[in-house]
Write a protein that holds these residues in place. Structure first.
Motif, short mmCIF file in Angstrom:
data_model
loop_
_atom_site.label_atom_id
_atom_site.label_comp_id
_atom_site.label_asym_id
_atom_site.label_seq_id
_atom_site.Cartn_x
_atom_site.Cartn_y
_atom_site.Cartn_z
N VAL A 1 0.99 -1.12 -0.12
CA VAL A 1 -0.16 -0.02 0.08
C VAL A 1 0.65 1.27 -0.01
O VAL A 1 1.95 1.27 0.48
CB VAL A 1 -0.93 0.03 1.07
CG1 VAL A 1 -0.20 0.11 2.21
CG2 VAL A 1 -2.06 1.13 1.09
N GLN A 2 0.34 2.12 -0.54
CA GLN A 2 1.18 3.49 -0.62
C GLN A 2 1.11 4.23 0.59
O GLN A 2 0.03 4.09 1.29
CB GLN A 2 0.75 4.45 -1.64
CG GLN A 2 0.91 4.11 -2.99
CD GLN A 2 0.37 4.94 -4.31
OE1 GLN A 2 -0.30 5.77 -3.88
NE2 GLN A 2 1.01 4.68 -5.31
N GLY B 1 -2.28 5.32 2.93
CA GLY B 1 -3.49 4.21 2.40
C GLY B 1 -3.84 3.29 3.80
O GLY B 1 -3.31 3.77 4.86
N SER B 2 -4.76 2.60 3.31
CA SER B 2 -5.32 1.81 4.48
C SER B 2 -5.38 0.34 4.08
O SER B 2 -5.07 0.18 2.98
CB SER B 2 -6.76 2.30 4.78
OG SER B 2 -6.87 3.65 5.18
#
Length: 115
Positions: free
Chosen positions: A12-13, A16-17
């Motif tokens: 994930v970046q 993010g989540s």
């Protein structure tokens, strides 16, 4: 014996989540166990992220307070970790833990936060 299986990790970046899940099976009575999430980054010791009692009382590591939320569904024998505003330093293998008289661990799920 108790078996724990984690899912939901990934790449994930930053910002993010992700939502991790851990399902318990075997000789497992939800009301007896404190459930927790731990993580271990390369070259570091395993550390507590969050834990929750069967009544829903939770506590968190200072590094994740306000960003992560632990919850559980006793009927489904599942514990969750909602991770928001993820940072690169959250990158680690995340492990589910169940504690009562004995402690049990899942196999871990990789979370990588990178652009």
């Amino acid at each position: 014996q108790v078996q724990l299986v984690e899912s939901g990790g990934g790449l994930v970046q930053p910002g993010g989540s992700l939502r991790l899940s851990c399902s318990a099976s075997g000789n497992f009575a939800s009301r007896l166990y404190v459930m927790g999430w731990y993580r271990q980054a390369p070259g570091k010791q395993r550390e507590l992220v969050a834990k929750i009692t069967s009544a829903g009382s939770a506590n968190y590591a200072d590094s994740v307070k306000g960003r992560f939320t632990i919850s559980r569904d006793n009927a489904k024998r599942t514990v969750y970790l909602q991770m928001n505003s993820l940072k690169p330093e959250d990158t680690a293998v995340y492990y589910c833990n169940a504690e009562w008289i004995n402690g049990y661990w899942g196999q871990g799920t990789q979370v990588t936060v990178s652009s």
